[in-house]
Design an enzyme around this catalytic site. Sequence first.
Site, PDB file in Angstrom:
ATOM      1  N   LYS A 266      36.120  61.521  65.022  1.00  0.00           N
ATOM      2  CA  LYS A 266      36.655  60.315  64.372  1.00  0.00           C
ATOM      3  C   LYS A 266      37.882  60.523  63.491  1.00  0.00           C
ATOM      4  O   LYS A 266      38.476  59.537  63.054  1.00  0.00           O
ATOM      5  CB  LYS A 266      35.554  59.682  63.504  1.00  0.00           C
ATOM      6  CG  LYS A 266      34.284  59.330  64.268  1.00  0.00           C
ATOM      7  CD  LYS A 266      33.197  58.832  63.338  1.00  0.00           C
ATOM      8  CE  LYS A 266      31.924  58.538  64.103  1.00  0.00           C
ATOM      9  NZ  LYS A 266      30.825  58.094  63.219  1.00  0.00           N
TER      10      LYS A 266
ATOM     11  N   LYS B  50      39.943  50.699  65.063  1.00  0.00           N
ATOM     12  CA  LYS B  50      41.102  51.428  65.581  1.00  0.00           C
ATOM     13  C   LYS B  50      41.218  51.356  67.105  1.00  0.00           C
ATOM     14  O   LYS B  50      42.230  51.762  67.681  1.00  0.00           O
ATOM     15  CB  LYS B  50      41.057  52.878  65.111  1.00  0.00           C
ATOM     16  CG  LYS B  50      41.242  52.994  63.600  1.00  0.00           C
ATOM     17  CD  LYS B  50      40.963  54.393  63.093  1.00  0.00           C
ATOM     18  CE  LYS B  50      41.195  54.457  61.586  1.00  0.00           C
ATOM     19  NZ  LYS B  50      40.316  53.529  60.820  1.00  0.00           N
TER      20      LYS B  50
ATOM     21  N   TYR C  52      42.851  58.760  68.533  1.00  0.00           N
ATOM     22  CA  TYR C  52      41.451  58.424  68.286  1.00  0.00           C
ATOM     23  C   TYR C  52      41.162  56.992  68.721  1.00  0.00           C
ATOM     24  O   TYR C  52      40.200  56.732  69.455  1.00  0.00           O
ATOM     25  CB  TYR C  52      41.114  58.600  66.800  1.00  0.00           C
ATOM     26  CG  TYR C  52      39.806  57.963  66.404  1.00  0.00           C
ATOM     27  CD1 TYR C  52      38.617  58.310  67.039  1.00  0.00           C
ATOM     28  CD2 TYR C  52      39.766  57.004  65.388  1.00  0.00           C
ATOM     29  CE1 TYR C  52      37.412  57.721  66.681  1.00  0.00           C
ATOM     30  CE2 TYR C  52      38.564  56.411  65.025  1.00  0.00           C
ATOM     31  CZ  TYR C  52      37.399  56.769  65.671  1.00  0.00           C
ATOM     32  OH  TYR C  52      36.203  56.171  65.315  1.00  0.00           O
TER      33      TYR C  52
ATOM     34  N   VAL D   7      33.311  51.920  56.818  1.00  0.00           N
ATOM     35  CA  VAL D   7      31.945  51.798  56.309  1.00  0.00           C
ATOM     36  C   VAL D   7      31.896  52.340  54.887  1.00  0.00           C
ATOM     37  O   VAL D   7      32.184  53.515  54.643  1.00  0.00           O
ATOM     38  CB  VAL D   7      30.944  52.555  57.198  1.00  0.00           C
ATOM     39  CG1 VAL D   7      29.532  52.431  56.627  1.00  0.00           C
ATOM     40  CG2 VAL D   7      30.992  52.025  58.621  1.00  0.00           C
TER      41      VAL D   7
ATOM     42  N   VAL E 123      36.850  56.753  52.221  1.00  0.00           N
ATOM     43  CA  VAL E 123      37.803  56.985  51.142  1.00  0.00           C
ATOM     44  C   VAL E 123      37.160  56.780  49.773  1.00  0.00           C
ATOM     45  O   VAL E 123      37.626  57.335  48.765  1.00  0.00           O
ATOM     46  CB  VAL E 123      39.026  56.056  51.317  1.00  0.00           C
ATOM     47  CG1 VAL E 123      38.677  54.609  50.982  1.00  0.00           C
ATOM     48  CG2 VAL E 123      40.201  56.517  50.481  1.00  0.00           C
TER      49      VAL E 123
ATOM     50  N   ARG F 203      50.007  58.942  57.212  1.00  0.00           N
ATOM     51  CA  ARG F 203      49.658  60.138  57.971  1.00  0.00           C
ATOM     52  C   ARG F 203      49.897  59.903  59.468  1.00  0.00           C
ATOM     53  O   ARG F 203      50.005  58.752  59.911  1.00  0.00           O
ATOM     54  CB  ARG F 203      48.195  60.498  57.733  1.00  0.00           C
ATOM     55  CG  ARG F 203      47.844  60.766  56.286  1.00  0.00           C
ATOM     56  CD  ARG F 203      46.362  61.048  56.131  1.00  0.00           C
ATOM     57  NE  ARG F 203      45.552  59.905  56.566  1.00  0.00           N
ATOM     58  CZ  ARG F 203      44.233  59.943  56.702  1.00  0.00           C
ATOM     59  NH1 ARG F 203      43.571  61.062  56.462  1.00  0.00           N
ATOM     60  NH2 ARG F 203      43.571  58.879  57.090  1.00  0.00           N
TER      61      ARG F 203
END
Length: 363
Positions: free
Chosen positions: A88, A130, A138, A171, A178, A253
């Site tokens: 992930k 995503k 990913y 989640v 984060v 990123r």
Amino acid sequence: MFNNKSILITGGTGSFGKRFVRKILKDYKPNKVIIFSRDELKQYEMAKVFSQDKYSCMRYFIGDVRDHSRLSRALVGVDYVIHAAALKHVPAAEYNPFEYIKTNVIGAQNIIEACIDQKVKKVVALSTDKAANPINLYGATKLCSDKLFVAGNSYSGHSGTQFSVVRYGNVIGSRGSVIPFFLNIKSDGIIPITDERMTRFWISLDQGIDLVLKAFSVDYGGGIFVPKIPSMKVIDVAKVLAPECEIKIIGIRPGEKLHECMIGEDDSPYTFEYDDHFIIQPAIHNWYLEPTRFGNGKKVQDGFSYSSDKNTQLLNSKELLSILQKYTLNNSELVFLDEVQERSTVPLNMTSILKNEIPLQMK
């Protein structure tokens, strides 16, 4: 639904798997609950909480979704499957693309073929925001996985295995989230943010589990279930968790989006809205035109999209703090308070953590 049934969870030692097992053991009397994963240490730790001595239905199988023969053996006699196993990490996918394809794409194909061969009744695969309009590897692998599971219903036929997908956003409290990351570095006095405009969808583990159960409850396969959940700017999350810290903008990123999308405009012709979720119906075979599939759902307008920046449901600081009161921090992971005793964890008051009244080493 799950009484006297056998359930297998791939990647079952993760945040979702552990919470789902707790729910199943509390509300049902399953014949077997099989944890299928490749990390023996995580299985050992999980088995200390959900031991076979206490829960005779529990089973722990070492295996990898890349291994078709092992999957096929593990699925003998299984009624339901939750496919949670995946690689992930977005930046890692950009640098290790072959490995992500082996697990997220080939692994999905292995699940589908083995479940059909072993006559599993129903499979629900976990996906991600995503996977909608992906720009990173990913997300692309998860979109491919979603497509495979939807098409799996063609391979299994009308009386065979049913495959559905559940797609949701970040989640709260899961590994890699984060939020525990911010809580663990706030003592440094600096919180890194990739871009001050960035927004994300936010969902609790319990909400994710409820959506999976909803996907299991419908009598057809092929739908991609999308919850109605709030959005919040990542920088606002940081300000709630660490208001005393300096915000440092470090740049996006590799593979990262400013905003996430769970339903793209191109999916709008096949999307139906319900009270607390959407379902993207399959475009193949014109299944989306079958009235029995969408029931009381209302078709969304053409051109509709569901993205974190245009979401009308916003998560405010008070609501986020209220959600966090259900957790404590343990070894860089948010843990539900109702799991504290089983983990032999000393409960830490989240309000004290947020106020920096508890030093980092105690967390």
